[in-house]
Design a protein around this motif. Structure first.
Motif, mmCIF file in Angstrom:
data_model
loop_
_atom_site.group_PDB
_atom_site.id
_atom_site.type_symbol
_atom_site.label_atom_id
_atom_site.label_comp_id
_atom_site.label_asym_id
_atom_site.label_seq_id
_atom_site.Cartn_x
_atom_site.Cartn_y
_atom_site.Cartn_z
ATOM 1 N N GLY A 217 0.804 -1.221 0.000
ATOM 2 C CA GLY A 217 0.000 0.000 0.000
ATOM 3 C C GLY A 217 0.837 1.271 0.000
ATOM 4 O O GLY A 217 0.307 2.358 0.181
ATOM 5 N N ILE A 218 2.154 1.139 -0.218
ATOM 6 C CA ILE A 218 3.045 2.301 -0.141
ATOM 7 C C ILE A 218 3.705 2.580 -1.492
ATOM 8 O O ILE A 218 4.184 1.661 -2.152
ATOM 9 C CB ILE A 218 4.129 2.089 0.932
ATOM 10 N N ALA A 219 3.708 3.850 -1.859
ATOM 11 C CA ALA A 219 4.440 4.331 -3.034
ATOM 12 C C ALA A 219 5.591 5.190 -2.512
ATOM 13 O O ALA A 219 5.470 5.832 -1.464
ATOM 14 C CB ALA A 219 3.533 5.150 -3.936
ATOM 15 N N ARG A 220 6.704 5.194 -3.238
ATOM 16 C CA ARG A 220 7.883 5.914 -2.778
ATOM 17 C C ARG A 220 8.469 6.800 -3.882
ATOM 18 O O ARG A 220 8.439 6.442 -5.041
ATOM 19 C CB ARG A 220 8.952 4.923 -2.321
ATOM 20 N N THR A 221 9.011 7.936 -3.453
ATOM 21 C CA THR A 221 9.774 8.814 -4.324
ATOM 22 C C THR A 221 10.816 9.503 -3.447
ATOM 23 O O THR A 221 10.716 9.455 -2.217
ATOM 24 C CB THR A 221 8.862 9.828 -5.061
ATOM 25 N N VAL A 222 11.810 10.116 -4.060
ATOM 26 C CA VAL A 222 12.873 10.784 -3.310
ATOM 27 C C VAL A 222 12.928 12.246 -3.725
ATOM 28 O O VAL A 222 12.940 12.567 -4.922
ATOM 29 C CB VAL A 222 14.242 10.106 -3.553
ATOM 30 N N TYR A 223 12.947 13.136 -2.727
ATOM 31 C CA TYR A 223 13.093 14.567 -2.967
ATOM 32 C C TYR A 223 14.558 14.939 -2.795
ATOM 33 O O TYR A 223 15.194 14.559 -1.810
ATOM 34 C CB TYR A 223 12.239 15.374 -1.984
#
Length: 138
Positions: free
Chosen positions: A71-77
């Motif tokens: 249920g988790i989506a990830r991205t990096v700032y």
């Protein structure tokens, strides 16, 4: 969440980074359905806002993400390079679930505070001063 919609829990770790052009924060977006269960396969649009205005201030590794089986989506700032006469800025990472009902779409976000270079960030868990008295010495 409401009984009719999807809720997105957005977190940024760490939520305070140096504005040095390379510091990063991991952004996680968890989708929760109206039955309080995590949702997989939810497409999500991720954008950046500075002072409430939609603009790319720094970069995201991906602006279109999809939740996995957890249920988790990830991205990096990644923070932008330092600016002349820089002050402390707060970047808002905004997440919106993409679907068929724009009227019921809710916007969820997390803030990342950008610190000028040279500002010392306090530790995540600062030490707590303690003193022990040895009663045998008195």
């Amino acid at each position: 969440p409401s009984s009719l919609s999807t809720t997105l829990n957005v977190t940024a770790t760490p939520d305070r980074i140096s504005q040095d052009g390379s510091a990063q924060s991991s952004v996680q977006i968890q989708a929760i359905g109206p039955d309080w269960k995590v949702l997989s396969g939810v497409p999500i649009r991720v954008d950046l806002l500075l002072d409430g205005v939609l603009q790319d201030y720094g970069t995201l590794s991906s602006k279109s993400v999809v939740t996995g089986s957890d249920g988790i989506a990830r991205t990096v700032y990644t923070a932008p390079p330092p600016a002349t006469n820089q002050t402390i800025n707060t970047v808002t990472v905004r997440a919106v679930a993409i679907g068929n009902d724009a009227q019921a779409t809710h916007i969820f976000s997390a803030d990342i505070r950008l610190m000028p270079i040279g500002v010392i960030l306090p530790p995540a868990n600062p030490p707590v001063p303690a003193r022990t008295l040895d009663s045998t010495r008195y």
